[in-house]
Write a protein that holds these residues in place. Structure first.
Motif, PDB file in Angstrom:
ATOM      1  N   ASN A 110       1.151  -1.257   0.209  1.00 14.27           N
ATOM      2  CA  ASN A 110       0.244  -0.389   0.165  1.00 14.27           C
ATOM      3  C   ASN A 110       0.855   1.293   0.420  1.00 14.27           C
ATOM      4  O   ASN A 110       0.401   2.428   0.283  1.00 14.27           O
ATOM      5  N   ALA A 111       2.140   1.313   0.181  1.00 14.08           N
ATOM      6  CA  ALA A 111       3.069   2.004   0.177  1.00 14.08           C
ATOM      7  C   ALA A 111       2.983   3.111  -0.792  1.00 14.08           C
ATOM      8  O   ALA A 111       3.043   4.034  -0.654  1.00 14.08           O
ATOM      9  N   ALA A 112       2.982   2.846  -1.923  1.00 18.14           N
ATOM     10  CA  ALA A 112       2.722   3.770  -3.108  1.00 18.14           C
ATOM     11  C   ALA A 112       1.548   4.354  -3.734  1.00 18.14           C
ATOM     12  O   ALA A 112       1.414   5.062  -3.414  1.00 18.14           O
ATOM     13  N   ASP A 113       0.759   3.892  -2.573  1.00 17.57           N
ATOM     14  CA  ASP A 113      -0.669   4.945  -2.910  1.00 17.57           C
ATOM     15  C   ASP A 113      -0.772   6.059  -1.835  1.00 17.57           C
ATOM     16  O   ASP A 113      -1.524   6.955  -1.508  1.00 17.57           O
ATOM     17  N   LEU A 114       0.582   6.142  -1.047  1.00 16.08           N
ATOM     18  CA  LEU A 114       0.754   7.478   0.101  1.00 16.08           C
ATOM     19  C   LEU A 114       0.720   8.529  -0.418  1.00 16.08           C
ATOM     20  O   LEU A 114       1.785   8.285  -1.520  1.00 16.08           O
ATOM     21  N   TYR A 115       0.598   9.227   0.100  1.00 15.84           N
ATOM     22  CA  TYR A 115       0.846  10.640  -0.392  1.00 15.84           C
ATOM     23  C   TYR A 115       2.726  10.688   0.256  1.00 15.84           C
ATOM     24  O   TYR A 115       2.906  10.282   1.156  1.00 15.84           O
TER      25      TYR A 115
END
Length: 346
Positions: A110-115
């Motif tokens: 899910n890191a890719a979708d973090l700001y």
């Protein structure tokens, strides 16, 4: 059974028991949470779903950030936490001291979708921010003569003796004061403009409280109109039947980052990383926002219009977030509190 067979059987049994114990340990994580309604939401949004999905057990130690960090430091040679959560910037110091492990972003689905701001130093050991307590302006939507829209509005004579400030011994109070200081011409090297502004506000009838329940009391009993504080507390006031709304000040929104961090020196880091990944998922963050009105850091978190109105949401909402350097705050806290106390005692 011969003695030789018995010995073999007992040896195999012992190995089996040891393997079973090791397997159980591999599926157990120890974390901290912050107690009360926060811990209830933590269980609902993250912990229970994670346990069910991974056949794991999560042991919770109720400890706020400063206490949890003190424990982590004391346990440096034999840490007990697998994942540790902070809301006061302790991850910056913990990473520098080697208490926290660097995180490979590729291991978090899910890191890719973090700001970007929420994952700025994973490689340095600072865990991702999974929620934000956004500091802005809470106001009474029924009795305030107008809705505030900027931090400069705190100085508006229209609010005068209906303004509630929070003591800077309170973390949210500190961030609100630093923003008032900034719009008054100060910075982290010079808080005197903010202190002068507080002197002026108190002279016009503003009051200072120390805790969030006192803010509620002022809104409920003493016709408070405006209070600089966190977005989640406007929701708390509404649940208590008060007509409270939250607005981000146009000059910027101080942010308290709530982070989830990987502890160094623990044997089950793969499972811990799965827990961290669950924590930064859009579903978990939407659940937290719904339950407590914390701002999500995952761009894919979907919120209803009602919830979104209470938080910093979406690209436009988060671009106004700013973070006062926690290291500078901690280094100056005692001196600033002393100066603050002298100011409000006059």
């Amino acid at each position: 059974m011969t003695s030789k067979l018995a010995s073999t059987f007992l040896g195999l049994s012992a190995l089996s028991l040891m393997a079973g114990t090791a397997l159980a340990q591999d599926r157990t994580l120890t974390i901290n949470s912050f107690g009360g309604a926060y811990e209830e939401a933590h269980r609902k949004c993250i912990i229970t779903p994670f346990e069910q999905e991974n056949g794991a057990t999560v042991q919770i130690v109720t400890a706020y950030s400063a206490d949890a960090f003190a424990q982590l430091r004391a346990q440096k040679d034999a840490p007990q936490f697998d994942v540790i959560h902070f809301s006061g910037g302790q991850e910056i110091v913990g990473a520098a001291e080697g208490l926290l492990s660097p995180i490979d972003e590729a291991k978090l689905s899910n890191a890719a979708d973090l700001y970007p701001f929420a994952k700025a130093n994973l490689a340095g050991g600072e865990g991702p921010a999974y929620s934000i307590a956004a500091i802005g302006l809470i106001y009474n939507s029924e009795t305030a003569p107008k809705a505030p829209s900027s931090w400069a509005d705190l100085k508006d004579p229209a609010f005068a003796d209906h303004l509630v400030l929070t003591d800077i011994s309170n973390g949210y109070g500190m961030l609100g004061f630093l923003m008032l200081n900034q719009v008054s011409g100060g910075d982290l090297d010079n808080i005197q403009p903010g202190l002068d502004a507080v002197t002026e506000l108190l002279g016009n009838g503003a009051i200072v409280v120390s805790t969030s329940p006192e803010i509620q009391q002022e809104f409920a009993q003493n016709d408070a109109w405006v209070a600089p504080y966190a977005s989640d507390y406007a929701f708390t006031l509404r649940k208590a039947g008060l007509p409270a709304k939250f607005v981000q000040g146009s000059e910027g929104t101080p942010a308290s980052y709530i982070t989830t961090n990987l502890v160094s020196g623990r044997p089950n880091q793969d499972l811990a990383l799965k827990f961290i990944d669950k924590t930064i998922s859009p579903e978990a963050q939407a659940c937290f926002a719904e339950a407590l009105r914390y701002s999500p850091t995952n761009a894919k978190a979907e919120l209803s219009a009602e919830v979104a109105a209470d938080v910093a949401y979406g690209e436009d909402g988060v671009k106004g977030l700013l973070r006062f350097d926690p290291k500078v705050i901690e280094a100056n806290r005692a001196k600033w509190v002393e100066a603050w106390n002298k100011t409000i005692a006059r």
